[in-house]
Design a protein around this motif. Structure first.
Motif, PDB file in Angstrom:
ATOM      1  N   ASP A   1     -19.200 -31.169  45.892  1.00  0.00           N
ATOM      2  CA  ASP A   1     -19.823 -30.362  45.216  1.00  0.00           C
ATOM      3  C   ASP A   1     -19.418 -29.660  44.003  1.00  0.00           C
ATOM      4  OD1 ASP A   1     -18.562 -27.568  46.665  1.00  0.00           O
ATOM      5  OD2 ASP A   1     -18.474 -29.345  47.902  1.00  0.00           O
ATOM      6  N   GLN A   2     -17.995 -29.846  43.825  1.00  0.00           N
ATOM      7  CA  GLN A   2     -17.532 -29.011  42.708  1.00  0.00           C
ATOM      8  C   GLN A   2     -17.114 -30.168  41.716  1.00  0.00           C
ATOM      9  OE1 GLN A   2     -16.210 -26.063  42.166  1.00  0.00           O
ATOM     10  NE2 GLN A   2     -16.261 -24.948  44.255  1.00  0.00           N
TER      11      GLN A   2
ATOM     12  N   GLU B   1      -9.809 -26.124  41.943  1.00  0.00           N
ATOM     13  CA  GLU B   1     -10.706 -26.598  42.984  1.00  0.00           C
ATOM     14  C   GLU B   1     -10.161 -27.264  44.073  1.00  0.00           C
ATOM     15  OE1 GLU B   1     -12.731 -25.802  39.093  1.00  0.00           O
ATOM     16  OE2 GLU B   1     -10.841 -26.872  39.739  1.00  0.00           O
TER      17      GLU B   1
ATOM     18  N   SER C   1     -13.478 -33.473  45.734  1.00  0.00           N
ATOM     19  CA  SER C   1     -14.678 -32.191  46.250  1.00  0.00           C
ATOM     20  C   SER C   1     -15.818 -32.402  45.614  1.00  0.00           C
ATOM     21  CB  SER C   1     -14.248 -30.647  45.542  1.00  0.00           C
ATOM     22  OG  SER C   1     -15.366 -29.778  45.861  1.00  0.00           O
TER      23      SER C   1
ATOM     24  N   SER D   1     -16.760 -21.238  51.428  1.00  0.00           N
ATOM     25  CA  SER D   1     -15.497 -21.493  51.195  1.00  0.00           C
ATOM     26  C   SER D   1     -14.751 -21.692  52.432  1.00  0.00           C
ATOM     27  CB  SER D   1     -15.019 -20.903  50.038  1.00  0.00           C
ATOM     28  OG  SER D   1     -14.622 -19.215  50.564  1.00  0.00           O
TER      29      SER D   1
ATOM     30  N   SER E   1     -25.294 -16.827  41.192  1.00  0.00           N
ATOM     31  CA  SER E   1     -24.066 -16.918  41.994  1.00  0.00           C
ATOM     32  C   SER E   1     -23.558 -15.395  42.248  1.00  0.00           C
ATOM     33  CB  SER E   1     -22.826 -17.663  41.462  1.00  0.00           C
ATOM     34  OG  SER E   1     -21.679 -17.818  42.146  1.00  0.00           O
TER      35      SER E   1
ATOM     36  N   SER F   1     -17.998 -12.183  41.974  1.00  0.00           N
ATOM     37  CA  SER F   1     -16.816 -12.194  42.548  1.00  0.00           C
ATOM     38  C   SER F   1     -15.889 -11.099  42.135  1.00  0.00           C
ATOM     39  CB  SER F   1     -15.888 -13.440  42.269  1.00  0.00           C
ATOM     40  OG  SER F   1     -15.898 -13.870  40.764  1.00  0.00           O
TER      41      SER F   1
ATOM     42  N   PRO G   1     -25.446 -23.353  48.640  1.00  0.00           N
ATOM     43  CA  PRO G   1     -25.078 -23.022  47.000  1.00  0.00           C
ATOM     44  C   PRO G   1     -23.667 -22.391  46.823  1.00  0.00           C
ATOM     45  CG  PRO G   1     -27.218 -22.459  47.759  1.00  0.00           C
ATOM     46  CD  PRO G   1     -26.489 -22.716  49.182  1.00  0.00           C
ATOM     47  N   SER G   2     -23.148 -22.489  45.658  1.00  0.00           N
ATOM     48  CA  SER G   2     -21.950 -21.937  45.192  1.00  0.00           C
ATOM     49  C   SER G   2     -22.321 -20.565  44.914  1.00  0.00           C
ATOM     50  CB  SER G   2     -21.584 -22.589  43.876  1.00  0.00           C
ATOM     51  OG  SER G   2     -20.515 -21.969  43.448  1.00  0.00           O
ATOM     52  N   GLY G   3     -21.368 -19.776  45.714  1.00  0.00           N
ATOM     53  CA  GLY G   3     -21.449 -18.206  45.555  1.00  0.00           C
ATOM     54  C   GLY G   3     -22.684 -17.622  46.350  1.00  0.00           C
TER      55      GLY G   3
END
Length: 358
Positions: free
Chosen positions: A66-67, A88, A64, A128, A222, A225, A120-122
């Motif tokens: 980006d991760q 991940e 991954s 996802s 982010s 969650s 962007p993440s989140g």
């Protein structure tokens, strides 16, 4: 042994949810009257690449980008139902395991699967889920090398498959709209029904008019969650009148938005999106942050707009929609929002297509 090398690239767009989010989660939509969700695909693509080649020392590399996570596995690990990778890479392992059972001899291959998310993440843009659709598209092509994927025929099955696998990974229910956005792209109205969902695409001209009036921003944080749907589930099942009323209002605003989009009446579009957000922000505390609220207030001083946080909220992205195509006014709204140093503009193009495999 054949030395033929296989290379596959699969991309899928993320989506901006205009109205009707949350109601796309089973079984919430079964408890509501005429539930719909409206979203459109944008060019912050999720990408998956596969390279596979026969080898005397076969192994599996999952990465991954980006991760910033990468691991190498044996095929025995991949095929072991009890084996768990790092979080991940868990989704990658489970989807590869499913499709490997359809391949004649996966254990003879050096296999690399690499993913990359542009959003962007989140961000609250369904990144996802778009990534999951891109993975499943690449893996489908790997196991069906001589066939062309027909989403009108196979799309519903692939969405059901990735929904179930992602629900296992998330250990909870997954909403459906993100998968449809990634698989089909464009501007679409999703109607949630018993046993079968209906999808209708609105004209490209409407999508382009919408693009010209929309500004997308990342809040710099982010999304939270911790904002989950359990209390909403419980509220509806318990027939909490306040929760029922709010979901009724969201469904009504979404239907109003569909009518306005069909007429290309963007003053009515702005009104419907704002009505949906005015209700949505009361569903749970923290859906909108103070920085987002301040950006909304600054933008409203410049022009009549619609404002909405994307996805679950608590951070991530938000968009602003203007009723008119006016570049000077659009620039003024953008500058007002960007007075906050953490907020940044996310340039995008609306995309009329979804999953694409090469």
């Amino acid at each position: 042994m054949s030395t033929e090398k296989v290379s596959i690239e699969s991309i899928a767009p993320v989506r901006v949810d205009l109205a009707g989010g949350t109601v796309d989660i089973w079984p919430l939509y079964l408890l509501l009257d005429q539930p719909k969700t409206i979203n459109f695909g944008i060019s912050l693509f999720a990408k998956t690449t596969i390279e596979a080649q026969p080898s005397s020392t076969p192994q599996v590399k999952l990465e991954s980008l980006d991760q910033k996570k990468s691991s190498t596995f044996t095929w025995a690990q991949i095929m072991d139902e009890h084996f768990e990778a790092i979080p991940e890479l868990t989704l990658l392992v489970r989807l590869l395991r499913y499709f490997s059972k359809q391949h004649p001899n996966p254990g003879a291959l050096n296999f690399t699967l690499q993913t990359e998310a542009k959003s962007p993440s989140g961000a609250g843009l369904g990144g996802s889920s778009a990534l999951a659709i891109s993975i499943i598209g690449a893996l489908w092509k790997w196991t069906h090398p001589r066939e062309k994927l027909d989403l009108d025929i196979d799309g519903e099955f692939l969405i059901s498959l990735v929904r179930d696998v992602e629900s296992q990974v998330l250990y909870g229910p997954a909403g459906l709209q993100d998968y449809y956005g990634a698989a089909f792209g464009g501007l679409q109205v999703l109607s949630w029904k018993i046993a079968k969902n209906e999808r209708s695409s609105l004209p490209l001209s409407t999508l382009k008019e919408l693009e010209a009036r929309t500004l997308l921003f990342y809040s710099g944080k982010s999304r939270n969650s911790g904002i989950n749907n359990w209390q909403l589930f419980k509220g509806l099942i318990d027939k909490n009148p306040d929760v029922e009323h709010k979901f009724k209002s969201i469904c009504e605003a979404t239907r109003d938005l569909e009518t306005a989009l069909l007429k290309q009446d963007f003053h009515a579009v702005v009104k419907a999106v704002q009505k949906e957000w005015d209700t949505r922000k009361t569903l749970a505390p923290g859906i909108s942050t103070s920085d987002m609220d301040q950006a909304h207030a600054r933008a409203k001083k410049v022009s009549d707009i619609a404002f909405k946080v994307c996805g679950a909220g608590g951070g991530g992205c938000f968009f602003i929609l203007l009723p008119e195509k006016n570049e000077q006014l659009k620039e003024a709204v953008k500058n007002a929002v960007l007075e906050s140093t953490e907020i940044r503009l996310l340039p995008f193009e609306a995309v009329p297509h979804g999953l694409t495999i090469k």
